[in-house]
Design a protein around this motif. Structure first.
Motif, PDB file in Angstrom:
ATOM      1  N   ALA A 191      -0.516  -3.446   9.627  1.00  0.00           N
ATOM      2  CA  ALA A 191      -0.154  -4.652  10.381  1.00  0.00           C
ATOM      3  C   ALA A 191      -1.318  -5.140  11.231  1.00  0.00           C
ATOM      4  O   ALA A 191      -1.412  -6.328  11.546  1.00  0.00           O
ATOM      5  N   ALA A 192      -2.223  -4.218  11.592  1.00  0.00           N
ATOM      6  CA  ALA A 192      -3.368  -4.588  12.419  1.00  0.00           C
ATOM      7  C   ALA A 192      -4.325  -5.548  11.721  1.00  0.00           C
ATOM      8  O   ALA A 192      -5.161  -6.170  12.374  1.00  0.00           O
ATOM      9  N   TRP A 193      -4.204  -5.670  10.399  1.00  0.00           N
ATOM     10  CA  TRP A 193      -5.027  -6.630   9.667  1.00  0.00           C
ATOM     11  C   TRP A 193      -4.497  -8.057   9.825  1.00  0.00           C
ATOM     12  O   TRP A 193      -5.180  -9.017   9.469  1.00  0.00           O
ATOM     13  N   ALA A 194      -3.293  -8.213  10.340  1.00  0.00           N
ATOM     14  CA  ALA A 194      -2.645  -9.524  10.418  1.00  0.00           C
ATOM     15  C   ALA A 194      -3.062 -10.278  11.676  1.00  0.00           C
ATOM     16  O   ALA A 194      -3.529  -9.701  12.660  1.00  0.00           O
TER      17      ALA A 194
ATOM     18  N   ILE B 265      -7.399  -2.135  -0.042  1.00  0.00           N
ATOM     19  CA  ILE B 265      -6.512  -3.204  -0.506  1.00  0.00           C
ATOM     20  C   ILE B 265      -6.242  -4.204   0.614  1.00  0.00           C
ATOM     21  O   ILE B 265      -6.232  -5.424   0.390  1.00  0.00           O
ATOM     22  N   MET B 266      -6.045  -3.719   1.829  1.00  0.00           N
ATOM     23  CA  MET B 266      -5.829  -4.632   2.957  1.00  0.00           C
ATOM     24  C   MET B 266      -7.062  -5.501   3.185  1.00  0.00           C
ATOM     25  O   MET B 266      -6.940  -6.680   3.529  1.00  0.00           O
ATOM     26  N   ARG B 267      -8.234  -4.937   2.933  1.00  0.00           N
ATOM     27  CA  ARG B 267      -9.458  -5.725   3.073  1.00  0.00           C
ATOM     28  C   ARG B 267      -9.505  -6.841   2.030  1.00  0.00           C
ATOM     29  O   ARG B 267      -9.925  -7.967   2.317  1.00  0.00           O
ATOM     30  N   VAL B 268      -9.026  -6.539   0.800  1.00  0.00           N
ATOM     31  CA  VAL B 268      -8.967  -7.558  -0.250  1.00  0.00           C
ATOM     32  C   VAL B 268      -7.982  -8.660   0.134  1.00  0.00           C
ATOM     33  O   VAL B 268      -8.290  -9.864  -0.001  1.00  0.00           O
TER      34      VAL B 268
ATOM     35  N   THR C 183       0.816  -1.208   0.000  1.00  0.00           N
ATOM     36  CA  THR C 183       0.000   0.000   0.000  1.00  0.00           C
ATOM     37  C   THR C 183       0.855   1.267   0.000  1.00  0.00           C
ATOM     38  O   THR C 183       0.353   2.369   0.248  1.00  0.00           O
ATOM     39  N   GLY C 184       2.137   1.116  -0.319  1.00  0.00           N
ATOM     40  CA  GLY C 184       3.068   2.229  -0.220  1.00  0.00           C
ATOM     41  C   GLY C 184       2.725   3.415  -1.108  1.00  0.00           C
ATOM     42  O   GLY C 184       3.003   4.560  -0.751  1.00  0.00           O
ATOM     43  N   ALA C 185       2.110   3.168  -2.269  1.00  0.00           N
ATOM     44  CA  ALA C 185       1.801   4.258  -3.203  1.00  0.00           C
ATOM     45  C   ALA C 185       0.342   4.675  -3.138  1.00  0.00           C
ATOM     46  O   ALA C 185      -0.129   5.410  -3.999  1.00  0.00           O
ATOM     47  N   LEU C 186      -0.367   4.216  -2.103  1.00  0.00           N
ATOM     48  CA  LEU C 186      -1.810   4.456  -2.046  1.00  0.00           C
ATOM     49  C   LEU C 186      -2.169   5.407  -0.918  1.00  0.00           C
ATOM     50  O   LEU C 186      -1.497   5.468   0.113  1.00  0.00           O
ATOM     51  N   ASP C 187      -3.271   6.144  -1.101  1.00  0.00           N
ATOM     52  CA  ASP C 187      -3.781   6.961  -0.018  1.00  0.00           C
ATOM     53  C   ASP C 187      -4.388   6.052   1.042  1.00  0.00           C
ATOM     54  O   ASP C 187      -4.597   4.856   0.816  1.00  0.00           O
ATOM     55  N   SER C 188      -4.656   6.589   2.214  1.00  0.00           N
ATOM     56  CA  SER C 188      -5.077   5.763   3.345  1.00  0.00           C
ATOM     57  C   SER C 188      -6.375   5.018   3.082  1.00  0.00           C
ATOM     58  O   SER C 188      -6.521   3.842   3.461  1.00  0.00           O
ATOM     59  N   LEU C 189      -7.327   5.652   2.409  1.00  0.00           N
ATOM     60  CA  LEU C 189      -8.614   5.017   2.139  1.00  0.00           C
ATOM     61  C   LEU C 189      -8.449   3.840   1.180  1.00  0.00           C
ATOM     62  O   LEU C 189      -8.981   2.747   1.405  1.00  0.00           O
TER      63      LEU C 189
ATOM     64  N   ARG D 275      -6.980  -9.492   3.120  1.00  0.00           N
ATOM     65  CA  ARG D 275      -7.527 -10.220   4.261  1.00  0.00           C
ATOM     66  C   ARG D 275      -8.605 -11.210   3.802  1.00  0.00           C
ATOM     67  O   ARG D 275      -8.652 -12.368   4.266  1.00  0.00           O
ATOM     68  N   ALA D 276      -9.460 -10.780   2.891  1.00  0.00           N
ATOM     69  CA  ALA D 276     -10.517 -11.657   2.391  1.00  0.00           C
ATOM     70  C   ALA D 276      -9.927 -12.847   1.649  1.00  0.00           C
ATOM     71  O   ALA D 276     -10.429 -13.974   1.777  1.00  0.00           O
ATOM     72  N   ARG D 277      -8.877 -12.618   0.858  1.00  0.00           N
ATOM     73  CA  ARG D 277      -8.259 -13.720   0.134  1.00  0.00           C
ATOM     74  C   ARG D 277      -7.675 -14.747   1.101  1.00  0.00           C
ATOM     75  O   ARG D 277      -7.807 -15.964   0.913  1.00  0.00           O
ATOM     76  N   VAL D 278      -7.039 -14.284   2.170  1.00  0.00           N
ATOM     77  CA  VAL D 278      -6.482 -15.189   3.172  1.00  0.00           C
ATOM     78  C   VAL D 278      -7.601 -15.950   3.881  1.00  0.00           C
ATOM     79  O   VAL D 278      -7.521 -17.176   4.069  1.00  0.00           O
ATOM     80  N   ASP D 279      -8.647 -15.248   4.255  1.00  0.00           N
ATOM     81  CA  ASP D 279      -9.768 -15.899   4.936  1.00  0.00           C
ATOM     82  C   ASP D 279     -10.448 -16.937   4.050  1.00  0.00           C
ATOM     83  O   ASP D 279     -11.059 -17.883   4.546  1.00  0.00           O
TER      84      ASP D 279
END
Length: 248
Positions: free
Chosen positions: A222-225, A198-201, A187-193, A203-207
């Motif tokens: 890191a809180a998504w981990a 992307i982290m939600r995507v 997410t280095g080149a992305l705004d916070s929103l 996380r969903a793939r892992v789940d």
């Protein structure tokens, strides 16, 4: 395309170890007067359904850890096992085939092919693995939709912003039945929103039945981990569940 491909009627093998590093070390310049110990005896397991974040200061070995996990490099000593296959004894060609089959890698510098459109970049690893062009294109468009940039399918990298390129690179890592997702500051080149989306995507793939290893400097991501591994000077300094501020 929000889940990992599994045989008809089968459930993902939740809890199975998909990535195992055992005393993995990587020394650059071995035999020279000043060898560099990029990674020093790291042992780590990542299971199906688990997202592990790797944090640490610059030069701590985070990217080296990902390179070994993804078969981009081989350990100087120790072992790295991906989806049941030890990479140490594999040829360069065999390691490349393992990556295309089992590993989705989000590079820090993206590595998009400038002469290919977004959909062509995403479908490329599937075509290289023998999937028909028609199926590869369908899968690629589904992956682009999953990360929210389906409208960019026919654009070239130079016609996109840095954040858009980052999302195309993430789509390429998620396309097809990859069960291990490795992400180096995704997410280095992305705004916070957008970064949160992307982290939600991921996380969903892992789940849904994959395993994920995420390098990040951002505690919010890191809180998504499920767990956080701290590296320092090429060694594991600490490993703990992440419980503070978990956003799910």
């Amino acid at each position: 395309m929000s889940s990992v491909d599994t045989p008809a009627g089968a459930e993902p093998d939740s809890g199975a170890v998909l990535l195992r590093l055992h005393e993995a070390a990587r020394v650059h310049g071995s035999g020279t007067a000043v060898p560099v110990h990029a990674l020093n005896g790291v042992s780590l397991e990542v299971r199906v359904g688990e997202l592990v974040a790797v944090m640490g200061p610059s030069g701590s070995g985070k990217s080296t850890l990902l390179h070994l996990a993804g078969g981009l490099d081989t350990p100087t000593s120790g072992d790295v096992v991906v989806d049941g296959v030890s990479i140490a004894g594999l040829s360069v060609k065999a390691r490349a085939a393992l990556r295309r089959r089992s590993v989705g890698y989000v590079f820090q510098d993206l590595n998009l092919v400038p002469a290919l459109t977004a959909v062509e970049n995403v479908m490329l690893p599937r075509e290289l693995d023998g999937v028909s062009t028609r199926v590869a294109r369908q899968e690629a468009r589904a992956a682009l939709t999953e990360v929210g940039v389906e409208e960019l399918a026919d654009r070239f990298p130079e016609e996109m912003s840095g954040g858009q390129q980052q999302r195309v690179a993430i789509a390429r890592a998620l396309v097809g039945p990859r069960r291990l997702v490795l992400a180096d500051e995704p997410t280095g080149a992305l705004d916070s929103l957008t970064g949160e989306a992307i982290m939600r995507v991921l996380r969903a793939r892992v789940d849904a039945g994959a395993a994920g290893l995420l390098v990040t400097h951002d505690s919010q991501h890191a809180a998504w981990a499920d767990r956080v591994v701290l590296l320092r000077d090429g060694k594991m300094a600490e490993e703990a569940p992440f419980t503070a501020g978990f956003p799910r």
